[in-house]
Write a protein that holds these residues in place. Structure first.
Motif, PDB file in Angstrom:
ATOM      1  N   PRO A   1      -7.644 -18.644  10.751  1.00 48.31           N
ATOM      2  CA  PRO A   1      -8.439 -19.001  11.902  1.00 48.31           C
ATOM      3  C   PRO A   1      -9.122 -17.808  12.659  1.00 48.31           C
ATOM      4  N   CYS A   2     -10.335 -18.059  12.942  1.00 46.66           N
ATOM      5  CA  CYS A   2     -11.189 -16.677  13.304  1.00 46.66           C
ATOM      6  C   CYS A   2     -11.956 -16.758  14.735  1.00 46.66           C
ATOM      7  N   HIS A   3     -11.646 -16.096  15.515  1.00 51.19           N
ATOM      8  CA  HIS A   3     -12.315 -16.184  17.008  1.00 51.19           C
ATOM      9  C   HIS A   3     -12.713 -14.748  17.390  1.00 51.19           C
ATOM     10  N   ASN A   4     -14.173 -14.702  17.131  1.00 50.79           N
ATOM     11  CA  ASN A   4     -14.682 -13.446  17.377  1.00 50.79           C
ATOM     12  C   ASN A   4     -14.042 -12.127  16.597  1.00 50.79           C
ATOM     13  N   GLU A   5     -14.040 -12.373  15.184  1.00 56.36           N
ATOM     14  CA  GLU A   5     -13.834 -11.597  14.107  1.00 56.36           C
ATOM     15  C   GLU A   5     -14.777 -11.138  13.338  1.00 56.36           C
ATOM     16  N   GLU A   6     -15.982 -10.899  13.763  1.00 58.41           N
ATOM     17  CA  GLU A   6     -16.974 -10.563  12.842  1.00 58.41           C
ATOM     18  C   GLU A   6     -16.595  -9.384  12.087  1.00 58.41           C
TER      19      GLU A   6
ATOM     20  N   ARG B   1     -16.500 -26.158  18.991  1.00 56.25           N
ATOM     21  CA  ARG B   1     -16.226 -25.035  20.344  1.00 56.25           C
ATOM     22  C   ARG B   1     -14.982 -24.517  19.984  1.00 56.25           C
ATOM     23  N   ASN B   2     -14.426 -23.664  21.103  1.00 51.61           N
ATOM     24  CA  ASN B   2     -13.552 -22.865  20.875  1.00 51.61           C
ATOM     25  C   ASN B   2     -12.176 -23.963  21.096  1.00 51.61           C
ATOM     26  N   TYR B   3     -11.361 -24.374  20.113  1.00 51.75           N
ATOM     27  CA  TYR B   3     -10.081 -24.954  20.358  1.00 51.75           C
ATOM     28  C   TYR B   3      -8.970 -24.359  20.459  1.00 51.75           C
ATOM     29  N   GLY B   4      -8.930 -23.052  20.467  1.00 56.17           N
ATOM     30  CA  GLY B   4      -7.595 -22.290  20.301  1.00 56.17           C
ATOM     31  C   GLY B   4      -7.153 -22.023  19.104  1.00 56.17           C
ATOM     32  N   HIS B   5      -6.233 -20.929  18.877  1.00 49.95           N
ATOM     33  CA  HIS B   5      -5.728 -20.467  17.690  1.00 49.95           C
ATOM     34  C   HIS B   5      -4.803 -21.680  16.857  1.00 49.95           C
ATOM     35  N   GLN B   6      -4.137 -22.335  17.726  1.00 53.07           N
ATOM     36  CA  GLN B   6      -3.184 -23.256  16.938  1.00 53.07           C
ATOM     37  C   GLN B   6      -4.031 -24.529  16.319  1.00 53.07           C
TER      38      GLN B   6
ATOM     39  N   LEU C   1      -2.567 -16.871   7.851  1.00 56.41           N
ATOM     40  CA  LEU C   1      -2.453 -15.693   8.270  1.00 56.41           C
ATOM     41  C   LEU C   1      -3.582 -15.363   9.324  1.00 56.41           C
ATOM     42  N   ASP C   2      -3.332 -14.287  10.266  1.00 53.69           N
ATOM     43  CA  ASP C   2      -4.391 -13.937  11.227  1.00 53.69           C
ATOM     44  C   ASP C   2      -5.460 -13.379  10.433  1.00 53.69           C
ATOM     45  N   ALA C   3      -6.809 -13.507  11.057  1.00 54.15           N
ATOM     46  CA  ALA C   3      -7.702 -12.825  10.439  1.00 54.15           C
ATOM     47  C   ALA C   3      -8.031 -11.293  11.023  1.00 54.15           C
ATOM     48  N   ASP C   4      -6.976 -10.917  11.849  1.00 54.10           N
ATOM     49  CA  ASP C   4      -7.358  -9.596  12.161  1.00 54.10           C
ATOM     50  C   ASP C   4      -6.490  -8.340  11.350  1.00 54.10           C
ATOM     51  N   LEU C   5      -6.044  -8.883  10.256  1.00 56.34           N
ATOM     52  CA  LEU C   5      -5.428  -8.186   9.099  1.00 56.34           C
ATOM     53  C   LEU C   5      -4.236  -7.443   9.802  1.00 56.34           C
TER      54      LEU C   5
ATOM     55  N   ALA D   1      -1.349  -2.774  13.170  1.00 57.25           N
ATOM     56  CA  ALA D   1      -2.488  -2.780  14.220  1.00 57.25           C
ATOM     57  C   ALA D   1      -3.524  -3.566  13.743  1.00 57.25           C
ATOM     58  N   ARG D   2      -4.381  -4.142  14.781  1.00 61.40           N
ATOM     59  CA  ARG D   2      -5.471  -5.038  14.444  1.00 61.40           C
ATOM     60  C   ARG D   2      -6.727  -4.122  13.722  1.00 61.40           C
ATOM     61  N   HIS D   3      -7.235  -4.783  12.613  1.00 62.90           N
ATOM     62  CA  HIS D   3      -8.384  -3.757  11.958  1.00 62.90           C
ATOM     63  C   HIS D   3      -9.326  -3.612  12.717  1.00 62.90           C
TER      64      HIS D   3
ATOM     65  N   GLN E   1     -10.444  -6.865  19.356  1.00 64.48           N
ATOM     66  CA  GLN E   1      -9.353  -6.892  20.723  1.00 64.48           C
ATOM     67  C   GLN E   1      -8.522  -8.147  20.437  1.00 64.48           C
ATOM     68  N   THR E   2      -7.268  -8.243  20.770  1.00 62.12           N
ATOM     69  CA  THR E   2      -6.295  -9.409  20.952  1.00 62.12           C
ATOM     70  C   THR E   2      -7.216 -10.630  21.702  1.00 62.12           C
ATOM     71  N   LYS E   3      -7.020 -11.832  21.320  1.00 60.88           N
ATOM     72  CA  LYS E   3      -7.703 -13.029  22.144  1.00 60.88           C
ATOM     73  C   LYS E   3      -6.685 -13.580  22.833  1.00 60.88           C
TER      74      LYS E   3
ATOM     75  N   GLY F   1      -3.130 -15.499  30.554  1.00 63.43           N
ATOM     76  CA  GLY F   1      -3.004 -16.686  30.489  1.00 63.43           C
ATOM     77  C   GLY F   1      -2.775 -17.801  29.407  1.00 63.43           C
ATOM     78  N   LYS F   2      -3.412 -17.366  28.283  1.00 61.10           N
ATOM     79  CA  LYS F   2      -3.093 -17.803  26.854  1.00 61.10           C
ATOM     80  C   LYS F   2      -1.702 -17.956  26.531  1.00 61.10           C
ATOM     81  N   MET F   3      -1.224 -16.774  26.780  1.00 60.58           N
ATOM     82  CA  MET F   3       0.262 -16.623  26.335  1.00 60.58           C
ATOM     83  C   MET F   3       1.113 -17.468  27.207  1.00 60.58           C
TER      84      MET F   3
HETATM   85  N1  UDP Z   1      -7.844 -17.027  17.493  1.00 61.92           N
HETATM   86  C1  UDP Z   1      -8.456 -18.119  17.115  1.00 61.92           C
HETATM   87  N2  UDP Z   1      -8.738 -18.702  18.483  1.00 61.92           N
HETATM   88  C2  UDP Z   1      -8.634 -18.296  19.573  1.00 61.92           C
HETATM   89  C3  UDP Z   1      -7.879 -17.240  19.762  1.00 61.92           C
HETATM   90  C4  UDP Z   1      -7.437 -16.644  18.743  1.00 61.92           C
HETATM   91  O1  UDP Z   1      -8.688 -18.897  16.271  1.00 61.92           O
HETATM   92  O2  UDP Z   1      -9.020 -18.922  20.641  1.00 61.92           O
HETATM   93  C5  UDP Z   1      -7.168 -16.487  16.230  1.00 61.92           C
HETATM   94  C6  UDP Z   1      -7.750 -15.083  15.973  1.00 61.92           C
HETATM   95  O3  UDP Z   1      -9.040 -14.848  15.568  1.00 61.92           O
HETATM   96  C7  UDP Z   1      -6.700 -14.470  15.046  1.00 61.92           C
HETATM   97  C8  UDP Z   1      -5.615 -15.250  15.298  1.00 61.92           C
HETATM   98  O4  UDP Z   1      -5.805 -16.565  16.094  1.00 61.92           O
HETATM   99  O5  UDP Z   1      -6.771 -14.334  13.738  1.00 61.92           O
HETATM  100  C9  UDP Z   1      -4.451 -14.542  16.526  1.00 61.92           C
HETATM  101  O6  UDP Z   1      -5.078 -13.941  17.380  1.00 61.92           O
HETATM  102  P1  UDP Z   1      -5.026 -12.366  17.827  1.00 61.92           P
HETATM  103  O7  UDP Z   1      -4.906 -11.498  16.960  1.00 61.92           O
HETATM  104  O8  UDP Z   1      -5.877 -12.404  19.243  1.00 61.92           O
HETATM  105  O9  UDP Z   1      -3.399 -12.573  18.688  1.00 61.92           O
HETATM  106  P2  UDP Z   1      -2.315 -11.514  18.652  1.00 61.92           P
HETATM  107  O10 UDP Z   1      -2.165 -10.947  17.105  1.00 61.92           O
HETATM  108  O11 UDP Z   1      -2.916 -10.440  19.540  1.00 61.92           O
HETATM  109  O12 UDP Z   1      -1.037 -12.414  19.205  1.00 61.92           O
END
Ligand code: UDP
Ligand code: MG
Length: 342
Positions: A13-18, A74-79, A97-101, A203-205, A208-210, A214-216
């Protein structure tokens, strides 16, 4: 229908991960190629990014046909973004896996071995978390302890959504219709043999963390209410305690009357009133939380909507197919297994 289902699907999943897409694709492809040759796909889900993430995904698709993109409306959230990608996956094994490596794709080999040896889920377990604040680490620790203590099954500690699963686990996961999806919990709930593959979390490649505070908090509430009704029991216990305090207060009042002491009594009244209204409000809030969830679930809306895809083959089931779910539930396990896994 597509020709042959790929052996391996990689979903992120990718949210602002250009700034991460190109590196992610390169590292994930290399890891996949080492394991399965050309027989893989990478599914990237753009979750309502406000930067050029979708552009980057389309570029990746143009230069490498293994990459397929889903653009959510639209933005639906990570899950939910992860769920969208999983529902489009065609592989016999699926890596999420997360998109931020932060989750190194290179761990794929070890995870594949675990599944070769008979596991259905190989999940990454963090030994060390680089580049994360003390607050993040402490809140994460509290979170895993809290959820495990409150729910009726063991949630592996220090494991995120980084895991390789077999097709049958994916199908079981997709057959769960709920919208407040706590993916790692749902997959742990499925059972079968699940093994940990330890790794050091990078660490993130870039970016910033999304996950804001509030989201946590929302994520933790989802996790707890998805698997536990313990908070409702807390409401019950509180009312018992309130009853006990009330009984003491009555004894005190009777004693005062008999002793003829005409104390004004405002302090005890105020204490009792504020205690009871506090207890009641909290109980009502907890019940309301569950009721609200029940209401939202009862609407049965699609979990997410897809605006664009990079190619027609990226079909994804946002509206859960109730006939398929029913059949999966009615069909004997042997038939499901034959239809599902590799
Ligand atoms: N993500 C997403 N939608 C959101 C928030 C996050 O798809 O609304 C993705 C984000 O791009 C990443 C993954 O979920 O690939 C984990 O997010 P993040 O790295 O910000 O969380 P952390 O690793 O800090 O817990
Ligand atoms: Mg991250």
């Amino acid at each position: 229908m597509t020709a042959v289902a790929p052996l391996l699907s990689i979903v992120a999943p990718c949210h602002n991960e250009e700034a991460n897409i190109a590196v992610l694709c390169a590292r994930a492809s290399a890891a996949a190629r080492a394991e399965v040759g050309e027989d893989f796909e990478i599914i990237l889900v753009n979750d309502g990014s406000t930067d050029r993430t979708w552009r980057a995904i389309k570029d990746a698709n143009a230069s490498d046909k293994h990459v397929r993109g889903l653009n959510l409306s639209r933005n639906y959230g990570h899950q939910l973004a992860l769920t969208a990608g999983l529902s489009a996956a065609r592989g016999a094994r699926i890596l999420m896996l997360d998109a931020d490596l932060q989750d190194p794709p290179e761990l794929l080999g070890e995870m594949m071995r675990a599944i070769d040896e008979g596991a259905d889920v190989a999940f990454g377990q963090r030994r060390r978390r680089a580049g994360e604040t003390l607050f993040k680490r402490m809140s994460a620790d509290l979170f895993y302890r809290g959820v495990s203590a409150l729910s009726d099954f063991a949630l592996p500690r220090n494991a995120g959504d980084f895991r390789l699963i077999t097709r049958r686990v994916l199908e079981d996961f997709l057959a769960m219709p709920e919208r407040h999806r706590f993916v790692r919990g749902m997959i742990a709930w499925v059972g079968y043999r699940q093994v940990a593959v330890p790794y050091d979390r990078d660490a993130r490649h870039a970016g910033q963390t999304k996950y804001t505070l509030g989201k946590m908090v929302r994520f933790a509430t989802d996790a707890i209410t998805s698997f536990s009704t313990a908070p409702l029991r807390v409401a019950g216990m509180m009312s018992l305690f309130a009853f006990f305090v009330a009984a003491l207060a009555i004894v005190y009042v009777l004693w005062s009357v008999i002793a003829g002491s005409t104390a004004p009594g405002w302090a005890s009244v105020l204490t009792a009133v504020s205690f009871f209204s506090g207890a009641q409000l909290l109980s009502t809030a907890i019940i309301g939380e569950y009721l609200g969830r029940l209401y939202i679930e009862s609407k049965g809306r699609p979990l997410f909507l897809v605006a664009d895809t990079t190619d027609e083959n990226v079909a994804s089931a946002s509206r859960l197919d109730w006939d398929k779910i029913r059949n999966a539930l009615i069909a004997p396990p042997a038939a499901r297994r034959a239809a599902g896994s590799d």
